[in-house]
Enzyme design. Structure first.
Site, short mmCIF file in Angstrom:
data_model
loop_
_atom_site.label_atom_id
_atom_site.label_comp_id
_atom_site.label_asym_id
_atom_site.label_seq_id
_atom_site.Cartn_x
_atom_site.Cartn_y
_atom_site.Cartn_z
N LYS A 15 31.75 17.44 31.91
CA LYS A 15 32.47 18.72 32.11
C LYS A 15 32.37 19.20 33.55
O LYS A 15 33.32 19.78 34.08
CB LYS A 15 31.92 19.79 31.18
N GLU A 59 16.86 23.35 28.53
CA GLU A 59 16.31 22.30 29.39
C GLU A 59 15.20 22.87 30.26
O GLU A 59 15.09 24.10 30.39
CB GLU A 59 17.43 21.75 30.26
N ASP A 116 27.51 26.23 32.99
CA ASP A 116 27.97 25.27 31.98
C ASP A 116 29.18 25.83 31.24
O ASP A 116 30.20 25.15 31.07
CB ASP A 116 26.81 24.98 31.01
N ARG A 172 20.05 4.21 35.72
CA ARG A 172 19.36 4.40 37.00
C ARG A 172 18.09 3.56 37.05
O ARG A 172 17.77 2.97 38.06
CB ARG A 172 19.03 5.89 37.13
N ARG A 173 17.35 3.50 35.90
CA ARG A 173 16.04 2.82 35.87
C ARG A 173 16.07 1.66 34.88
O ARG A 173 16.07 1.89 33.66
CB ARG A 173 14.96 3.80 35.46
N LYS A 227 33.34 24.65 31.14
CA LYS A 227 34.09 24.44 29.89
C LYS A 227 35.30 25.38 29.82
O LYS A 227 36.37 25.00 29.34
CB LYS A 227 33.16 24.64 28.69
P1 NDP Z 1 20.88 12.14 30.34
O1 NDP Z 1 20.25 12.73 31.52
O2 NDP Z 1 20.12 12.11 29.06
O3 NDP Z 1 21.32 10.64 30.66
C1 NDP Z 1 21.91 10.28 31.88
C2 NDP Z 1 22.04 8.78 31.95
O4 NDP Z 1 22.68 8.45 33.16
C3 NDP Z 1 20.71 8.03 31.95
O5 NDP Z 1 20.81 6.88 31.17
C4 NDP Z 1 20.50 7.66 33.42
O6 NDP Z 1 19.78 6.44 33.60
C5 NDP Z 1 21.93 7.46 33.87
N1 NDP Z 1 22.07 7.65 35.30
C6 NDP Z 1 21.76 8.75 36.03
N2 NDP Z 1 22.06 8.55 37.33
C7 NDP Z 1 22.59 7.31 37.41
C8 NDP Z 1 23.09 6.52 38.46
N3 NDP Z 1 23.12 6.97 39.72
N4 NDP Z 1 23.54 5.27 38.19
C9 NDP Z 1 23.53 4.79 36.92
N5 NDP Z 1 23.07 5.50 35.87
C10 NDP Z 1 22.60 6.74 36.12
O7 NDP Z 1 22.29 12.91 30.15
P2 NDP Z 1 23.05 13.25 28.78
O8 NDP Z 1 23.18 12.04 27.97
O9 NDP Z 1 22.43 14.46 28.17
O10 NDP Z 1 24.47 13.74 29.33
C11 NDP Z 1 25.42 12.82 29.80
C12 NDP Z 1 26.76 13.53 30.00
O11 NDP Z 1 27.18 14.10 28.77
C13 NDP Z 1 26.73 14.69 31.01
O12 NDP Z 1 27.95 14.74 31.69
C14 NDP Z 1 26.60 15.91 30.11
O13 NDP Z 1 27.09 17.09 30.69
C15 NDP Z 1 27.43 15.49 28.93
N6 NDP Z 1 27.14 16.17 27.69
C16 NDP Z 1 25.86 16.14 27.19
C17 NDP Z 1 25.56 16.79 26.02
C18 NDP Z 1 24.19 16.74 25.45
O14 NDP Z 1 23.98 17.35 24.39
N7 NDP Z 1 23.24 16.05 26.06
C19 NDP Z 1 26.60 17.53 25.29
C20 NDP Z 1 27.91 17.46 25.86
C21 NDP Z 1 28.16 16.81 27.04
P3 NDP Z 1 18.26 6.25 33.09
O15 NDP Z 1 18.36 6.14 31.59
O16 NDP Z 1 17.82 5.01 33.72
O17 NDP Z 1 17.54 7.48 33.53
N1 HSE Z 2 23.56 22.66 27.76
C1 HSE Z 2 24.71 22.66 26.93
C2 HSE Z 2 24.56 23.71 25.85
C3 HSE Z 2 24.91 21.28 26.36
O1 HSE Z 2 23.50 24.37 25.75
O2 HSE Z 2 25.50 23.95 25.10
C4 HSE Z 2 26.30 20.99 25.90
O3 HSE Z 2 27.21 20.94 26.94
#
Ligand code: NDP
Ligand code: HSE
Length: 440
Positions: free
Chosen positions: A107, A192, A203, A46-47, A207
């Site tokens: 998910k 969060e 969430d 995004r950024r 799942k």
């Molecule tokens: P984050 O919020 O940390 O990262 C999201 C990323 O997506 C960032 O890099 C952001 O860009 C980018 N982004 C957001 N909007 C846009 C857009 N419109 N266009 C392009 N890029 C975009 O999320 P997570 O890494 O935590 O999670 C990602 C996925 O993984 C989600 O679906 C989540 O449910 C899943 N997940 C996450 C877990 C976790 O522990 N975090 C565990 C299991 C699943 P920028 O960097 O510029 O902000």
């Molecule tokens: N928010 C989720 C959790 C991250 O607490 O398990 C993994 O999907």
């Protein structure tokens, strides 16, 4: 060596950055396992100006044009770790229809509209893998969609949300209330800033839908899942559970069984429940996840590990990337979605559960009979009754506490029983109502 398999990475946050790091650190091993190098063609974020620390990747690969990246001819596999419904759905449908393979951790999207993604994958002929979407690092979806395909799964019971498991574990260990335990989870970085999706069960419900779809060869969406979070769980509930030799967990339960008309159906629910401390899921503490699978031939299986975090989730994402890359090189695709059973989802009222009910009542002759009469009217069988003196400041002289545990009954009958109990003048208050799972 064969020409590289080229990846478009959508998202470079908590999970995406770890995917980049692992791709870099393990590039030689991954190339050997796949039979071709894995190369990042571009990274959509995004950024553009965000500080990405010492990420081992060429800054020129970053773009804000996700769709443009997906459409490039030199992209074979799209890895989506952005999250949310749109624009992710549009991107993935575009990629799949164009014949690219997709790996996603999303998910929310799979539970909201997984069918559209599966249809697009079937149309384009690429793979759709999503191991990281449920229970992070734990290999769970592949066992369900491959290893157990010769068996008949009867129930999946899981702790699939780490944040709520941390909170409930802390409440059990220290006697803290929900708010206090949530504060601790936030301070330690488990919860969060906006914990709604976790503590209200959204969430876990997403799942649960994904697990039920795979386990029962049917399309189950998040909207089909009965959902209750943990915000109403009190320190008194936890103490009550402890007194019964139990602990409280936020469970996702997907079960198959006959509905009222005798037709095969599934019930899918997420709610807090008491389970005996001897149950395998009771010892799952901290922010860990675990899923207990019951199958007719295999018996009971338990999957345990880290359900979240950048590196654990990236491990699952990369496992999928290796699988889809191998398939592309071999010119094959994995078995497509298995939804042939098309089982209907039963309403929560028909789900068979047990209740633990704690009542503050007047302590005089006939009270127990009146209370038992309510259960009988709703055809709910009582398993155990325990009476003790009214406790604490709320307990008045001449009052008592009745703790009743029921046998299994339809949830609607149990809920109606509690409603009627609340209306009795001999019942001062219904102090706690919790479902009971896993025997007692
Ligand atoms: P984050 O919020 O940390 O990262 C999201 C990323 O997506 C960032 O890099 C952001 O860009 C980018 N982004 C957001 N909007 C846009 C857009 N419109 N266009 C392009 N890029 C975009 O999320 P997570 O890494 O935590 O999670 C990602 C996925 O993984 C989600 O679906 C989540 O449910 C899943 N997940 C996450 C877990 C976790 O522990 N975090 C565990 C299991 C699943 P920028 O960097 O510029 O902000
Ligand atoms: N928010 C989720 C959790 C991250 O607490 O398990 C993994 O999907």
């Amino acid at each position: 060596m064969t020409s590289p398999v080229r990846l478009a990475l959508l998202g470079c946050g908590t999970v995406g950055a770890e995917v980049v790091r692992l791709l870099h650190e393990q590039s030689a091993d991954l190339a050997a396992r796949v039979g071709a190098p894995l190369e990042i063609a571009g990274i959509a974020v995004r950024r553009l100006g965000r500080d990405r620390g010492d990420l081992p990747v060429d800054p020129a690969l970053f773009t804000t044009d996700a769709l443009g990246l997906i459409k490039r001819d030199d992209v074979d596999v799209v890895v989506e770790v952005v999250g949310g419904i749109e624009p992710a759905r549009g991107w993935l449908v575009e990629a799949l229809r164009a014949g690219k393979s997709v790996v996603t951790a999303n998910k929310a999207l799979l539970a909201e509209d997984g069918g559209t993604l599966h249809d697009a994958a079937a149309e384009g002929g690429g793979d759709l893998y999503y191991e990281a979407s449920v229970a992070g690092a734990i290999p769970l979806l592949r066992p369900l969609r491959e290893s157990l395909h010769g068996d008949r799964i009867t129930q999946v019971t899981g702790i699939v949300n780490g944040t709520t498991n941390f909170i409930l574990s802390a409440m059990h260990a220290t006697g803290a209330g929900f708010t206090e335990a949530l504060e601790e989870a936030t301070e330690l970085g488990y919860a969060e800033a906006d914990p709604t999706a976790d503590v209200e069960g959204f969430d876990a419900a997403a799942k649960a839908a994904i697990l039920a779809s795979l386990a029962f060869h049917s399309r189950v969406a998040a909207a089909d899942v009965h959902r209750e979070g943990i915000t109403e769980v009190t320190a008194a509930d936890v103490a009550s559970a402890k007194a019964m030799g139990c602990t409280i967990k936020l469970l996702c339960i997907a079960a198959r069984g006959a509905d009222r008309q005798g037709r095969e159906a599934v019930s899918v629910r997420v709610h807090p429940a008491m389970i005996p401390v001897t149950h395998p899921l009771a010892s799952v503490g901290d922010a860990f996840n675990a899923v207990f699978v019951e199958a007719e031939a295999a018996g009971e299986l338990m999957f345990y590990g880290r359900g979240a975090g950048g590196a654990p989730t990236a491990s699952a994402v990369l496992g999928d990337v290796v699988a889809v890359a191998r398939n592309r090189l071999a010119g094959v695709r994995a078995a497509s979605e298995s939804a042939y059973a098309d089982l209907p989802v039963r309403p929560m009222g028909e789900a068979l559960t047990r209740y633990h009910i704690s009542l503050d009542v007047a302590d005089r002759p006939g009270v127990l009979e009146s209370v038992a009469g309510v259960f009988a009217r709703h055809e709910v069988s009582i398993a155990t009754v325990r009476q003790g003196p009214a406790a604490g400041a709320a307990g008045a002289a001449g009052d008592a506490v009745l703790v009743i545990v029921t046998h299994v009954a339809p949830d609607a009958a149990l809920a109606a029983t509690v409603r009627e109990l609340r209306g009795l003048d001999i019942v001062r208050s219904v102090a706690s109502v919790l479902r009971v799972e896993g025997g007692l």
